[in-house]
Motif scaffolding. Structure first.
Motif, PDB file in Angstrom:
ATOM      1  N   VAL A 175      38.572  28.340  33.090  1.00  0.00           N
ATOM      2  CA  VAL A 175      38.431  28.707  31.682  1.00  0.00           C
ATOM      3  C   VAL A 175      37.373  29.798  31.668  1.00  0.00           C
ATOM      4  N   ILE A 176      37.798  31.034  31.430  1.00  0.00           N
ATOM      5  CA  ILE A 176      36.910  32.166  31.663  1.00  0.00           C
ATOM      6  C   ILE A 176      36.871  33.139  30.486  1.00  0.00           C
ATOM      7  N   THR A 177      35.981  34.104  30.623  1.00  0.00           N
ATOM      8  CA  THR A 177      35.934  35.239  29.714  1.00  0.00           C
ATOM      9  C   THR A 177      36.576  36.420  30.438  1.00  0.00           C
ATOM     10  N   GLU A 178      36.826  37.472  29.698  1.00  0.00           N
ATOM     11  CA  GLU A 178      37.456  38.653  30.284  1.00  0.00           C
ATOM     12  C   GLU A 178      36.634  39.233  31.439  1.00  0.00           C
ATOM     13  N   SER A 179      35.323  39.120  31.349  1.00  0.00           N
ATOM     14  CA  SER A 179      34.459  39.692  32.385  1.00  0.00           C
ATOM     15  C   SER A 179      34.610  38.995  33.737  1.00  0.00           C
ATOM     16  N   TYR A 180      35.177  37.796  33.752  1.00  0.00           N
ATOM     17  CA  TYR A 180      35.370  37.062  35.006  1.00  0.00           C
ATOM     18  C   TYR A 180      36.629  37.489  35.756  1.00  0.00           C
ATOM     19  N   ILE A 181      37.529  38.217  35.102  1.00  0.00           N
ATOM     20  CA  ILE A 181      38.779  38.601  35.777  1.00  0.00           C
ATOM     21  C   ILE A 181      38.460  39.486  36.974  1.00  0.00           C
ATOM     22  N   ASP A 182      38.999  39.115  38.115  1.00  0.00           N
ATOM     23  CA  ASP A 182      38.828  39.873  39.354  1.00  0.00           C
ATOM     24  C   ASP A 182      39.384  41.279  39.150  1.00  0.00           C
TER      25      ASP A 182
END
Length: 193
Positions: A175-182
């Motif tokens: 469960v992440i924010t956009e900034s966590y996308i690789d």
């Protein structure tokens, strides 16, 4: 329960459910981790404040209407799965996650094992929902659903992404924010409403 709302299915098969969720207020989010919070840090190699986001296990999202939806990953379909854990008319899934004594709950509002970002999400209304699809990079992946995320945009502009490996290009649910996308996989993703 509404016959058109399927249990444990792909996001694209849950568009009617997403319409029900739109404009509802999210009042609670709980991860159901395979490990206790401190153990999840060790097992997943993650920071204390990232346990809610990155531990292994399902998430439940609770709405004021009484609706509770769940999400997890399905590596065999390279996708996130969505289901109705409880609906607003009293239906409860056959095997409720909340009663699974092998799982450990972590609240999004936990001040130790969750980041302050999630406090900006809980208590807000969902305005938009998009399905994130991965563009297949080989023939094997082309045979799969590749619905690797569901993005919820809140009324304050903040976002939740229910992710199948978007943070590290794995089969792990997060469960992440956009900034966590690789960033290495970002160019192979497309958002669909």
């Amino acid at each position: 329960m509404d016959a058109d709302i399927r249990v444990s299915s792909l996001p694209s098969e849950n568009r009617k459910l997403f319409q029900k969720v739109k404009h509802q207020t999210l009042y609670k989010m709980i991860r159901f981790s395979w490990w206790e919070s401190h153990e999840a840090m060790v097992q997943c190699g993650i920071a204390e404040e990232d346990v809610f986001s990155l531990t292994a296990g399902h998430v439940l999202m609770y709405f004021h209407s009484g609706l509770v939806i769940g999400a997890a990953s399905d590596p065999e379909r390279n996708s996130v799965l969505i289901w109705v854990e409880r609906n607003d008319t009293g239906y409860v899934s056959d095997d409720p996650i909340e009663t699974d004594t092998d799982l450990f709950s972590i609240n999004a509002l936990d001040k130790q094992y969750s980041s302050s970002y999630w406090r900006q999400i809980v208590g807000h209304r969902i305005e938009e929902i998009s399905i994130i699809k991965s563009i297949p990079q080989n023939a094997l992946l082309a045979e799969l659903a590749n619905e690797v995320g569901v993005e919820f945009v809140m009324d304050n502009g903040e976002k939740i992404i229910l992710s199948h490996g978007l943070h590290n290009n794995s089969d792990d649910f997060s469960v992440i924010t956009e900034s966590y996308i690789d960033r290495r996989i970002l160019e192979n993703l497309k958002w669909e409403n």
